[in-house]
Design a protein around this motif. Structure first.
Motif, short mmCIF file in Angstrom:
data_model
loop_
_atom_site.label_atom_id
_atom_site.label_comp_id
_atom_site.label_asym_id
_atom_site.label_seq_id
_atom_site.Cartn_x
_atom_site.Cartn_y
_atom_site.Cartn_z
N SER A 1 0.85 -1.18 0.00
CA SER A 1 0.00 0.00 0.00
C SER A 1 0.88 1.23 0.00
O SER A 1 1.86 1.30 0.76
CB SER A 1 -0.92 0.02 1.23
OG SER A 1 -1.59 1.27 1.34
N TYR A 2 0.55 2.21 -0.87
CA TYR A 2 1.27 3.48 -0.92
C TYR A 2 0.23 4.60 -0.85
O TYR A 2 -0.76 4.58 -1.59
CB TYR A 2 2.11 3.59 -2.19
CG TYR A 2 3.15 2.51 -2.31
CD1 TYR A 2 4.35 2.61 -1.61
CD2 TYR A 2 2.93 1.39 -3.10
CE1 TYR A 2 5.30 1.61 -1.70
CE2 TYR A 2 3.88 0.40 -3.20
CZ TYR A 2 5.06 0.51 -2.50
OH TYR A 2 6.00 -0.49 -2.57
N TYR B 1 -3.85 10.16 -2.33
CA TYR B 1 -4.03 9.04 -3.25
C TYR B 1 -3.80 7.75 -2.47
O TYR B 1 -2.89 7.66 -1.63
CB TYR B 1 -3.06 9.12 -4.42
CG TYR B 1 -3.14 7.90 -5.32
CD1 TYR B 1 -4.19 7.74 -6.21
CD2 TYR B 1 -2.16 6.91 -5.26
CE1 TYR B 1 -4.28 6.62 -7.03
CE2 TYR B 1 -2.23 5.79 -6.07
CZ TYR B 1 -3.30 5.64 -6.96
OH TYR B 1 -3.38 4.53 -7.75
N SER C 1 -3.21 3.72 -3.11
CA SER C 1 -2.90 2.77 -4.17
C SER C 1 -3.74 1.50 -4.08
O SER C 1 -4.06 0.90 -5.11
CB SER C 1 -1.41 2.40 -4.11
OG SER C 1 -1.11 1.66 -2.93
N ASP D 1 -6.85 2.47 -5.72
CA ASP D 1 -6.64 3.29 -6.92
C ASP D 1 -7.62 4.46 -6.97
O ASP D 1 -8.25 4.73 -7.99
CB ASP D 1 -6.76 2.44 -8.18
CG ASP D 1 -6.27 3.18 -9.42
OD1 ASP D 1 -5.43 4.09 -9.27
OD2 ASP D 1 -6.72 2.86 -10.54
#
Length: 891
Positions: free
Chosen positions: A594-595, A621, A623, A626
């Motif tokens: 996860s980012y 954001y 990830s 998305d």
């Protein structure tokens, strides 16, 4: 226009190299505070001949100012002059040319002339408007000298105020004529003053920013600390000095002694003074435990260790430690935090409408920071009690460095292994917790600061359940949990010119967790986590400050999961407290990443003398889903009077699913963001140095909450479909710490409700209508210190069991539940008492303390425990009286 008058100049005395022995200034022998003689009076230099600067062509009509640093010898001669705050080449040259023609009376300490370096502002005043025909003529435009305690503000940003008192630690006696020096972070002196007879000092106009404050007094050890000054706010400090030659007494210290008014970026920021943090009864001297006593913070279920802020889920709020997010701030059971309390610098609670600097959560924020290690000598402290033992060692490294090493370990496992029979409870290992911190700080000659820290924490306990409990055949064998993390991080602070500050914090480390629920069910992960926060703060003129930054974190772990499909436990007693037998299960084994990068921008706008507006925006954001989110926010503060402030705020807050909830087949890959709108309105009233009262109303609208749905295969599935509303009023009244007493009262009246699929409103699992806390303490002298805390809280809601259904295939009874959260546990109340006795010796100190939680042994109900067929029930009682006896030694 040569010959034009320069109207105003300001002379600011400062402190670099004023009192060094190399200049021939004799130093008095070290004395105890009781025997100390008054320090020799420090007199700043005076201008005896002023020369007016020529006004260069092109000088702005609104005026300009040049900040200079002047070095004046003991004979009054100017030996050096340089520009430290430029107004342009022509104006700088004109100011330098004029100042070099000045003559001075030298600075003096007592009757002795001494050299000095001072900050001097040469101002080219605005061109005066034409006078009316009947206006008084001949108005004197001569320059005047500002008081020694006034600090010049470059580029005329709206100044703050730095004030306080200097006291002897023994007896809290005022120290008259103590020298208080203010230094910029690069070491440049910007001001000095002398404490009055009552120990008071004040710098009336200080440019916003971070400063080093240094206090010197004959017969006392020198103290140096870092303080922050906020535009339009007063920073009030009390320093307590020790006798020269003695180790600093940190009996009640937990870090910096500054108590700073709430900055205008948040509607509410709650900060307690050090005395309130380490002397609070029932917390075992742990400052982080005091968070639970503040308005808006609910009482968690017994030994849960949750932080529940303003009716939000514990998973909707976030704690930050030195810029990086942490999943928990307590060891198991919530008994103590994961950091040595003597290292802490600030603990700030933002219950709502928090700054755009923070995101990814829609509840509240806890921001924890540590102080720099001490530089005035080697210090050590050890604390041993019935539950755990800890120590800290710190001191200087060379001229510009300092270190601190701290650690703590519990020995509850010793009592289980050697006192409690193992066959009575089936304990095979632990409970155990530990933590450690190693800090190194370095201040380069070029200015700024670099601080590197390595820290870690771990918890573990294991049970061996030979026979399954009544009503849950799935639970058999090993049961327990372990969790640990290690992190290396560095903070770099520096100035990028006169009006821009930069701070970069980066960290990386390992994370791991293991949970076993019997032989069949379990969950584990291990891997890495990292974070980065870079922030820039720029002063744009006198009315606007911009704060912008980048903020991101990420994890990469390997996961093994065998257990029930992910479901919301809130409002779902079957998953929260019911049996695991019969629940649909799934298995996942593999990597998970996860980012979550983000950027934010915020402006502090001083719209007049009384109104401060803080618009901000944050973009995130995520990830794993998305998807992104943009959250605008706005807060405002209006000073109705010198001690009365009205505050308001509104904002949007977005939160992604919890880690792992989007992983198939155990979760839902199509989960989206949950959202919240925060609204707040309140008023703050201060009563000088005596105390303050604040009242705030709040409303939170929640939507797209995660609720339990049904997947295409008919199995449970998390979906976005719920909504919520939270509203209430909070009151905080504080008696600011004096030499002997401190105290506060907090009260919260609130309602937290949820609505799943529009099926009607119901109570939230952690709703608590009334939360009352009374906390205070008093020092009786001769080393005796007594404090108490009383809490009165509404019981937690619960869902009643109204019957059961027998499953003959597995010989098991399934409970039948009534309306969700339609019942409530009885009122919770508890009194905690802390008594401490201290002794001081020549080279060290000793203190013995007794901290008693639940002093009158009231066993509050924490729920109900049912028989195997749910025909009978009995209360689940909370902890009994819990004494913690310990001793602390300091060197």
């Amino acid at each position: 226009m040569p010959g034009a008058k320069t109207k105003r100049w300001t002379l600011v005395a400062s402190a670099l190299a004023l009192l060094t022995s190399g200049m021939g200034v004799p130093r008095a022998a070290a004395q105890t505070p009781e025997a100390a003689q008054p320090a020799a009076a420090l007199t700043p230099p005076k201008v005896t001949k002023f020369v007016e600067a020529a006004r260069p062509d092109g000088t702005p009509a609104e005026g300009a100012a040049v900040d200079l640093e002047l070095t004046i010898a003991a004979d009054g001669k100017l030996t050096d002059a340089k520009v430290v705050g430029s107004a342009g080449e022509a104006l700088d040259a004109a100011a330098l040319d004029a100042v070099r023609q000045f003559t001075f009376e030298p600075a003096r300490k007592g009757d002795k002339a001494i050299p000095a370096r001072i900050r001097y502002r040469y101002s080219f005043e605005p061109v005066p408007a034409p006078a009316a025909p009947d206006a008084a003529a001949g108005a004197d435009a001569a320059s005047t000298t500002a008081p020694a305690g006034e600090v010049a503000a470059a580029a005329a940003p709206r100044a703050g105020r730095l004030e306080g008192r200097i006291l002897a630690r023994t007896g809290d006696k005022p120290i008259a004529a103590a020298t208080v020096m203010v230094l910029a972070q690069d070491g440049t002196a910007v001001g000095t003053t002398l404490a009055a007879e009552d120990g008071a000092f004040a710098f009336a106009a200080v440019a916003p920013g971070s400063y080093r404050v240094r206090i010197e007094a004959e017969g006392f050890a020198t103290v140096e600390a870092t303080e922050s000054v906020t535009s339009g706010e007063a920073t009030t400090i009390t320093y307590r000095l020790d006798a020269a030659g003695k180790k600093k007494d940190t009996e009640y210290e937990f870090g910096a002694t500054a108590s700073i008014a709430a900055p205008p970026r948040e509607v509410t920021k709650r900060t307690l003074a050090p005395d309130e943090l380490v002397r609070a009864a029932g917390t075992r001297g742990d400052p982080l435990r005091v968070i639970e006593l503040l308005p808006g913070v609910a009482r968690p279920p017994g030994l849960a260790g949750f932080i529940i802020i303003r009716g939000s889920s514990p998973f909707d709020s976030q704690a930050f430690f030195e810029g990086g997010a942490v999943d928990r701030i307590y060891h198991f059971g919530g008994l103590t935090s994961f950091v040595n309390p003597r290292l802490l610098d600030h603990i700030d609670l933002y219950p709502g409408n928090f700054s755009a600097r923070f995101g990814r959560k829609m509840g509240g924020i806890i921001d924890v920071g540590i102080r720099d290690p001490k530089t005035d000598g080697l210090h050590a402290m050890t604390d041993v009690n019935l539950i755990d033992a800890s120590f800290i060692v710190e001191g200087p490294v060379g001229k510009r460095g300092a270190f601190a090493v701290a650690a703590k370990r519990s020995y509850i496992d010793f009592w289980f292994k050697n006192v409690i029979p193992q066959d009575a409870v089936g304990v095979t290992a632990a409970p155990v917790y530990y933590d450690y911190q190693a800090v190194y700080t370095y201040r380069p000659e070029s200015g700024g600061k670099v601080r590197t820290m390595f820290l870690g924490s771990g918890d573990e306990f294991r049970l061996n359940i030979k026979q399954p409990p009544d009503g849950d055949p799935a639970i058999r064998g090993s049961f327990g949990a372990s969790t640990n993390f290690k992190r290396l991080q560095t903070t770099w602070q520096r100035s990028l010119g006169a009006h821009v500050d930069q701070e970069i914090i980066a960290g990386v480390g390992t994370i791991a967790q293991d949970l076993a629920a019997g032989d069949q069910l379990g969950f584990s992960f291990s891997g890495y986590g990292e974070f980065l926060r870079a922030e820039w703060r720029a002063q744009l003129g006198s009315h606007v400050k911009l704060i912008g930054g980048l903020d991101g974190d990420g994890i990469q772990v390997d996961v093994t999961y065998v257990g029930p499909l992910f479901q919301s436990t809130e409002g779902n007693p079957r998953y929260f407290s019911g049996p695991l037998t019969g629940l649909p299960t799934a298995t996942f084994k593999g990597p998970y990443t996860s980012y979550r990068p983000a950027a934010y921008l915020e402006a502090l706008i001083q719209a007049g003398d009384r109104l401060t507006l803080v618009p901000g925006i944050r973009a995130d954001y995520f990830s794993e889903i998305d998807k992104g989110a943009v959250n605008p926010r706005l807060t405002a503060r209006l000073k109705l009077a010198s001690e009365t402030t009205l505050k308001a705020g509104v904002g949007l807050f977005s939160q992604p699913p919890q880690y792992g909830e989007t992983v198939a087949p155990v979760g839902n890959p199509h989960l989206g963001l949950s959202e919240a709108q925060h609204y707040g309105l309140g008023v703050e009233q201060t009563f000088g140095h005596a105390g303050s009262v604040s009242v705030e109303g709040f409303y939170k609208r929640l939507y797209d909450l995660e609720v339990n749905g049904v997947g295409p295969d008919g199995n449970p599935l998390l979906v976005n479909g719920g909504k919520g509303r939270i509203y209430g009023v909070e009151l905080l009244g504080k008696l600011n710490p004096t030499g002997h007493a401190f105290g506060f009262v907090s009260y919260t009246l609130s309602r937290s409700e949820r609505n799943d699929y529009g099926n009607g409103w119901r109570l939230f699992d952690y709703d608590q209508t009334h939360i009352l806390t009374l906390m205070g303490g008093y020092k009786f002298g001769r080393g005796w210190d007594v404090g108490s805390t009383f809490r009165l809280v509404s019981g937690n809601p619960r869902t009643p069991v109204i019957g059961s259904v027998y499953n003959a295939n597995v010989d098991f009874y399934n409970p039948v539940y009534g309306a969700v959260n339609s019942a409530r546990d009885p009122l919770f109340h508890q009194l905690s008492i802390r008594v401490e006795k201290g002794w001081k010796f020549k080279a060290w100190q000793l203190a013995a303390y007794l901290d008693v939680q639940n002093a009158y042994n009231h066993r509050s109900q924490e729920g109900l425990q049912y028989s195997y067929d749910y025909a009978q029930s009995q209360p689940v009682q909370g902890l009994p009286i819990l004494p913690s006896l310990g001793a602390r030694a300091e060197f």
